[in-house]
Design a protein around this motif. Sequence first.
Motif, short mmCIF file in Angstrom:
data_model
loop_
_atom_site.label_atom_id
_atom_site.label_comp_id
_atom_site.label_asym_id
_atom_site.label_seq_id
_atom_site.Cartn_x
_atom_site.Cartn_y
_atom_site.Cartn_z
N LEU A 53 0.82 -1.21 0.00
CA LEU A 53 0.00 0.00 0.00
C LEU A 53 0.85 1.26 0.00
O LEU A 53 1.56 1.55 0.97
CB LEU A 53 -0.92 -0.03 1.24
N LEU A 55 1.12 5.33 0.28
CA LEU A 55 0.34 6.20 1.17
C LEU A 55 -0.26 7.42 0.47
O LEU A 55 -1.37 7.82 0.73
CB LEU A 55 1.20 6.64 2.37
N GLY A 62 -3.81 6.64 1.48
CA GLY A 62 -3.39 5.31 1.89
C GLY A 62 -3.71 4.98 3.35
O GLY A 62 -4.12 3.86 3.67
N LEU A 63 -3.54 5.95 4.26
CA LEU A 63 -3.83 5.69 5.68
C LEU A 63 -5.33 5.46 5.88
O LEU A 63 -5.74 4.65 6.71
CB LEU A 63 -3.36 6.86 6.55
N LEU A 66 -6.06 1.99 4.76
CA LEU A 66 -5.64 1.06 5.81
C LEU A 66 -6.66 1.01 6.95
O LEU A 66 -7.03 -0.07 7.43
CB LEU A 66 -4.27 1.48 6.35
N ARG A 67 -7.15 2.18 7.37
CA ARG A 67 -8.12 2.25 8.46
C ARG A 67 -9.40 1.47 8.10
O ARG A 67 -9.88 0.66 8.88
CB ARG A 67 -8.47 3.71 8.76
N ARG A 70 -8.85 -2.37 7.83
CA ARG A 70 -8.75 -3.04 9.12
C ARG A 70 -10.13 -3.35 9.72
O ARG A 70 -10.27 -4.25 10.54
CB ARG A 70 -7.92 -2.21 10.09
N VAL A 78 -0.38 -6.14 5.65
CA VAL A 78 -0.21 -4.94 4.82
C VAL A 78 1.23 -4.44 4.95
O VAL A 78 1.74 -4.29 6.07
CB VAL A 78 -1.17 -3.82 5.27
N ILE A 80 3.49 -1.17 3.88
CA ILE A 80 3.37 0.20 3.38
C ILE A 80 4.56 0.53 2.49
O ILE A 80 5.70 0.19 2.82
CB ILE A 80 3.30 1.17 4.57
N GLY A 93 1.15 4.58 10.14
CA GLY A 93 0.73 3.35 9.45
C GLY A 93 0.95 2.13 10.32
O GLY A 93 0.09 1.26 10.44
N ALA A 98 -0.37 -1.69 10.14
CA ALA A 98 0.44 -2.20 9.03
C ALA A 98 1.47 -3.16 9.61
O ALA A 98 1.88 -3.03 10.77
CB ALA A 98 1.12 -1.05 8.30
N TYR A 101 7.06 -1.93 6.45
CA TYR A 101 7.11 -0.88 5.44
C TYR A 101 8.38 -1.01 4.62
O TYR A 101 9.35 -1.63 5.06
CB TYR A 101 7.03 0.51 6.08
#
Length: 242
Positions: A53, A55, A62-63, A66-67, A70, A78, A80, A93, A98, A101
């Motif tokens: 992912l 951002l 992207g955040l 992710l939220r 989830r 995930v 990042i 993240g 996440a 990264y």
Amino acid sequence: MRSPRIIVVEDEPAIRRGVVDALRLSGYEVGGAADGVRGLAAASSADTDLVLLDLMLPRKDGLEVLRELRLIRPTVPVIILTARGSEDDRVRGLHMGADDYVVKPFSARELLARVEAVLRRTPSRPPAVYSHARLGHGQIDLERREVTWAVGRRSDLSETECGILAFLLSHRQRAVSRDEILLRVWGIEPIGVETRTIDMHIARLRTKLRDPSGQDTPEAILTVRAHGYMAGPDLCPAEMVH
Ligand code: CA
């Protein structure tokens, strides 16, 4: 065994193509998405095993992806993809769940090593099958197809209703879509099928799962907007078949 399916959410075409090609060459099944909205849809799919992912994305950040991811799939791994210097985003993240990264620019080798490490940490297990469940002051027996309440009342469940409950219980970590329920409980391909029939079954099931004492309103089945259904916080597996 099928190879893991990875979704790459990245708006920069050259990076996305490079990552997709490198993963395919390593034997993964790969899908790409160029914005956050499409990325979230692809990442939420039940057959996605890992999400890469970016951002900074158009349409949905992207955040934010992710939220929301989830909520639908709390455990899908995930990784990042972040730009050098954006440490705040990276930390946020990781706080938001996440798993790892990678800092751009990264080499294919570095990325593949991270992907393998994260997939190793999250082995895919076959879902458990349950025969009994608890719901507030009620006991659900999926084999005898009945709910027994503390006040002594009982209600019968149909085979389909037990199938829905068993499916929700064995996937209780995430939301399941109406298509999945059709495929796994009814055993029919959800192509062009009217999924409202599922909503009607769920509504009837919720009525049967209401505590007759009236003193307690356990949450058995949650509706997840724009996605489907999920086992509620009060519906707990009690006994496993295998
Ligand atoms: Ca970007």
